[in-house]
Design a protein around this motif. Structure first.
Motif, PDB file in Angstrom:
ATOM      1  N   ALA A  53     -32.846  32.681 -73.969  1.00  0.00           N
ATOM      2  CA  ALA A  53     -32.364  32.672 -72.593  1.00  0.00           C
ATOM      3  C   ALA A  53     -33.148  31.605 -71.830  1.00  0.00           C
ATOM      4  O   ALA A  53     -34.378  31.553 -71.916  1.00  0.00           O
ATOM      5  CB  ALA A  53     -32.581  34.040 -71.953  1.00  0.00           C
ATOM      6  N   CYS A  54     -32.447  30.772 -71.085  1.00  0.00           N
ATOM      7  CA  CYS A  54     -33.121  29.678 -70.380  1.00  0.00           C
ATOM      8  C   CYS A  54     -32.187  29.106 -69.322  1.00  0.00           C
ATOM      9  O   CYS A  54     -31.030  29.503 -69.221  1.00  0.00           O
ATOM     10  CB  CYS A  54     -33.542  28.577 -71.356  1.00  0.00           C
ATOM     11  SG  CYS A  54     -32.182  27.839 -72.300  1.00  0.00           S
ATOM     12  N   SER A  55     -32.704  28.168 -68.533  1.00  0.00           N
ATOM     13  CA  SER A  55     -31.844  27.424 -67.612  1.00  0.00           C
ATOM     14  C   SER A  55     -31.527  26.082 -68.247  1.00  0.00           C
ATOM     15  O   SER A  55     -32.107  25.691 -69.264  1.00  0.00           O
ATOM     16  CB  SER A  55     -32.533  27.219 -66.258  1.00  0.00           C
ATOM     17  OG  SER A  55     -33.386  26.091 -66.308  1.00  0.00           O
ATOM     18  N   VAL A 101     -22.334  28.376 -73.804  1.00  0.00           N
ATOM     19  CA  VAL A 101     -23.374  28.595 -74.797  1.00  0.00           C
ATOM     20  C   VAL A 101     -23.676  27.262 -75.471  1.00  0.00           C
ATOM     21  O   VAL A 101     -22.790  26.418 -75.635  1.00  0.00           O
ATOM     22  CB  VAL A 101     -22.951  29.654 -75.839  1.00  0.00           C
ATOM     23  CG1 VAL A 101     -21.710  29.209 -76.609  1.00  0.00           C
ATOM     24  CG2 VAL A 101     -24.086  29.975 -76.803  1.00  0.00           C
ATOM     25  N   VAL A 102     -24.938  27.052 -75.836  1.00  0.00           N
ATOM     26  CA  VAL A 102     -25.368  25.889 -76.616  1.00  0.00           C
ATOM     27  C   VAL A 102     -25.815  26.390 -77.983  1.00  0.00           C
ATOM     28  O   VAL A 102     -26.473  27.435 -78.088  1.00  0.00           O
ATOM     29  CB  VAL A 102     -26.515  25.133 -75.909  1.00  0.00           C
ATOM     30  CG1 VAL A 102     -27.191  24.136 -76.851  1.00  0.00           C
ATOM     31  CG2 VAL A 102     -25.991  24.413 -74.663  1.00  0.00           C
ATOM     32  N   LEU A 103     -25.471  25.652 -79.038  1.00  0.00           N
ATOM     33  CA  LEU A 103     -25.838  26.028 -80.401  1.00  0.00           C
ATOM     34  C   LEU A 103     -26.740  24.967 -81.029  1.00  0.00           C
ATOM     35  O   LEU A 103     -26.646  23.780 -80.683  1.00  0.00           O
ATOM     36  CB  LEU A 103     -24.585  26.179 -81.265  1.00  0.00           C
ATOM     37  CG  LEU A 103     -23.524  27.178 -80.801  1.00  0.00           C
ATOM     38  CD1 LEU A 103     -22.325  27.135 -81.745  1.00  0.00           C
ATOM     39  CD2 LEU A 103     -24.096  28.589 -80.712  1.00  0.00           C
ATOM     40  N   ASP A 104     -27.593  25.399 -81.955  1.00  0.00           N
ATOM     41  CA  ASP A 104     -28.329  24.414 -82.727  1.00  0.00           C
ATOM     42  C   ASP A 104     -27.393  23.825 -83.780  1.00  0.00           C
ATOM     43  O   ASP A 104     -26.300  24.334 -84.039  1.00  0.00           O
ATOM     44  CB  ASP A 104     -29.598  25.006 -83.331  1.00  0.00           C
ATOM     45  CG  ASP A 104     -29.345  25.803 -84.602  1.00  0.00           C
ATOM     46  OD1 ASP A 104     -28.285  26.446 -84.716  1.00  0.00           O
ATOM     47  OD2 ASP A 104     -30.229  25.804 -85.481  1.00  0.00           O
ATOM     48  N   GLU A 155     -31.451  29.488 -82.379  1.00  0.00           N
ATOM     49  CA  GLU A 155     -30.135  29.098 -82.881  1.00  0.00           C
ATOM     50  C   GLU A 155     -29.048  29.116 -81.812  1.00  0.00           C
ATOM     51  O   GLU A 155     -28.055  28.397 -81.908  1.00  0.00           O
ATOM     52  CB  GLU A 155     -29.741  30.044 -84.027  1.00  0.00           C
ATOM     53  CG  GLU A 155     -30.699  29.948 -85.213  1.00  0.00           C
ATOM     54  CD  GLU A 155     -30.571  31.117 -86.173  1.00  0.00           C
ATOM     55  OE1 GLU A 155     -30.260  30.876 -87.353  1.00  0.00           O
ATOM     56  OE2 GLU A 155     -30.789  32.279 -85.742  1.00  0.00           O
ATOM     57  N   VAL A 156     -29.252  29.938 -80.794  1.00  0.00           N
ATOM     58  CA  VAL A 156     -28.265  30.124 -79.722  1.00  0.00           C
ATOM     59  C   VAL A 156     -29.005  30.071 -78.391  1.00  0.00           C
ATOM     60  O   VAL A 156     -30.080  30.673 -78.258  1.00  0.00           O
ATOM     61  CB  VAL A 156     -27.541  31.477 -79.871  1.00  0.00           C
ATOM     62  CG1 VAL A 156     -26.531  31.677 -78.756  1.00  0.00           C
ATOM     63  CG2 VAL A 156     -26.871  31.578 -81.237  1.00  0.00           C
ATOM     64  N   TYR A 157     -28.440  29.358 -77.408  1.00  0.00           N
ATOM     65  CA  TYR A 157     -29.074  29.200 -76.097  1.00  0.00           C
ATOM     66  C   TYR A 157     -28.083  29.649 -75.024  1.00  0.00           C
ATOM     67  O   TYR A 157     -26.971  29.127 -74.932  1.00  0.00           O
ATOM     68  CB  TYR A 157     -29.463  27.739 -75.863  1.00  0.00           C
ATOM     69  CG  TYR A 157     -30.460  27.204 -76.867  1.00  0.00           C
ATOM     70  CD1 TYR A 157     -31.809  27.097 -76.555  1.00  0.00           C
ATOM     71  CD2 TYR A 157     -30.038  26.809 -78.135  1.00  0.00           C
ATOM     72  CE1 TYR A 157     -32.722  26.599 -77.476  1.00  0.00           C
ATOM     73  CE2 TYR A 157     -30.940  26.318 -79.070  1.00  0.00           C
ATOM     74  CZ  TYR A 157     -32.277  26.213 -78.730  1.00  0.00           C
ATOM     75  OH  TYR A 157     -33.185  25.732 -79.656  1.00  0.00           O
ATOM     76  N   LEU A 158     -28.522  30.615 -74.202  1.00  0.00           N
ATOM     77  CA  LEU A 158     -27.662  31.185 -73.170  1.00  0.00           C
ATOM     78  C   LEU A 158     -28.289  31.011 -71.793  1.00  0.00           C
ATOM     79  O   LEU A 158     -29.519  31.091 -71.648  1.00  0.00           O
ATOM     80  CB  LEU A 158     -27.457  32.681 -73.416  1.00  0.00           C
ATOM     81  CG  LEU A 158     -26.700  33.112 -74.666  1.00  0.00           C
ATOM     82  CD1 LEU A 158     -26.722  34.640 -74.755  1.00  0.00           C
ATOM     83  CD2 LEU A 158     -25.273  32.594 -74.638  1.00  0.00           C
ATOM     84  N   PRO A 159     -27.460  30.833 -70.749  1.00  0.00           N
ATOM     85  CA  PRO A 159     -28.002  30.893 -69.387  1.00  0.00           C
ATOM     86  C   PRO A 159     -28.657  32.247 -69.147  1.00  0.00           C
ATOM     87  O   PRO A 159     -28.202  33.279 -69.659  1.00  0.00           O
ATOM     88  CB  PRO A 159     -26.755  30.726 -68.509  1.00  0.00           C
ATOM     89  CG  PRO A 159     -25.767  30.029 -69.379  1.00  0.00           C
ATOM     90  CD  PRO A 159     -26.010  30.547 -70.769  1.00  0.00           C
ATOM     91  N   GLN A 162     -26.566  35.224 -68.064  1.00  0.00           N
ATOM     92  CA  GLN A 162     -25.654  35.706 -69.093  1.00  0.00           C
ATOM     93  C   GLN A 162     -26.398  36.543 -70.133  1.00  0.00           C
ATOM     94  O   GLN A 162     -25.905  37.589 -70.575  1.00  0.00           O
ATOM     95  CB  GLN A 162     -24.952  34.521 -69.775  1.00  0.00           C
ATOM     96  CG  GLN A 162     -24.036  33.727 -68.864  1.00  0.00           C
ATOM     97  CD  GLN A 162     -22.772  34.497 -68.489  1.00  0.00           C
ATOM     98  OE1 GLN A 162     -22.492  35.564 -69.031  1.00  0.00           O
ATOM     99  NE2 GLN A 162     -22.005  33.952 -67.554  1.00  0.00           N
ATOM    100  N   ALA A 163     -27.586  36.087 -70.517  1.00  0.00           N
ATOM    101  CA  ALA A 163     -28.385  36.854 -71.464  1.00  0.00           C
ATOM    102  C   ALA A 163     -28.764  38.211 -70.887  1.00  0.00           C
ATOM    103  O   ALA A 163     -28.726  39.235 -71.578  1.00  0.00           O
ATOM    104  CB  ALA A 163     -29.647  36.070 -71.832  1.00  0.00           C
ATOM    105  N   ALA A 164     -29.107  38.219 -69.597  1.00  0.00           N
ATOM    106  CA  ALA A 164     -29.454  39.485 -68.956  1.00  0.00           C
ATOM    107  C   ALA A 164     -28.250  40.414 -68.892  1.00  0.00           C
ATOM    108  O   ALA A 164     -28.363  41.618 -69.133  1.00  0.00           O
ATOM    109  CB  ALA A 164     -30.002  39.219 -67.550  1.00  0.00           C
TER     110      ALA A 164
END
Length: 218
Positions: A53-55, A101-104, A155-159, A162-164
């Motif tokens: 989870a990140c910005s 979503v961003v993926l590796d 492997e997966v990056y979410l705002p 959204q993760a919360a």
């Protein structure tokens, strides 16, 4: 707390403290934590993957590069009506209803093949639109306490918001028991469970930010 060159980080802070620290940030900033989410796509069985989870500022702060697309497009500035809302990845007018979503690179290739941007994957049972694929990389996760042990790459990056909303609790052991069993309870508690990173490009910015944080604490 510690300050390193161009970046500031708290070790672990509560959600309330993280929002306050971000609201006072002079530039690019992110809160972040690690979790695991069940990811699925057409033709592939669901699997629990390393999820961050990140910005959107997270990627630039730590030198990630994209082979396809880019980070979600919300401006990385505080939004009216909520503390640091846009820093957390709140929705904007970008695209339609599906959250981003961003993926590796390896995950994108395995789930979606050579072209992933614009396609849909399920995260925690919800549809997400792939907006970016990171270039392959091998690095220590210095932005997370987990870097001191051997762990799989994210492997997966979410705002963050959204993760919360998916209830993706952190993988670390929090300092104390949350005031209830839900993600909302953890966010409302005083437990220290997430990181804050931000860029302080020079001594003046560092001094100004230290004063702002000191004023908030007092």
């Amino acid at each position: 707390m510690c300050i390193r060159d161009r970046a500031f980080t708290s070790a672990l802070v509560s959600w309330t403290d993280a929002e306050a620290l971000l609201a006072r940030a002079p530039g690019a900033a992110t809160m972040t934590w690690a979790s695991r989410a069940v990811i699925a796509s057409e033709g592939h069985l669901p699997a629990a993957l390393e999820t961050r989870a990140c910005s959107r500022a997270f990627f630039a702060l730590f030198g990630f590069r994209f082979s396809q697309g880019g980070p979600w497009s919300t401006a990385d500035r505080p939004a009216p009506g909520g503390p640091a809302a846009e820093r957390l990845g709140a929705p904007d007018s970008d695209a339609a209803a599906l959250p981003p979503v961003v993926l590796d690179a390896r995950t994108a290739r395995r789930l979606l093949g050579a072209s992933a941007v614009g396609r849909t994957v399920q995260v925690g049972g919800r549809d997400f639109r792939v907006v970016g694929v990171l270039e392959p990389y091998e690095r220590m996760k210095i932005y997370d306490l987990k870097f001191i042990v051997q762990t799989r790459p994210d492997e997966v990056y979410l705002p963050v918001h959204q993760a919360a909303a998916l209830g993706l609790a952190p993988e670390i052991v929090v300092a104390g028991a949350p005031h209830g069993g839900s993600m909302a309870d953890l966010m409302a508690s005083d437990d220290h469970w997430l990181h804050v990173w931000l860029e302080l490009p020079d001594a003046a910015a560092r001094t100004s930010y230290e004063r702002a944080v000191a004023g908030w604490i007092s």
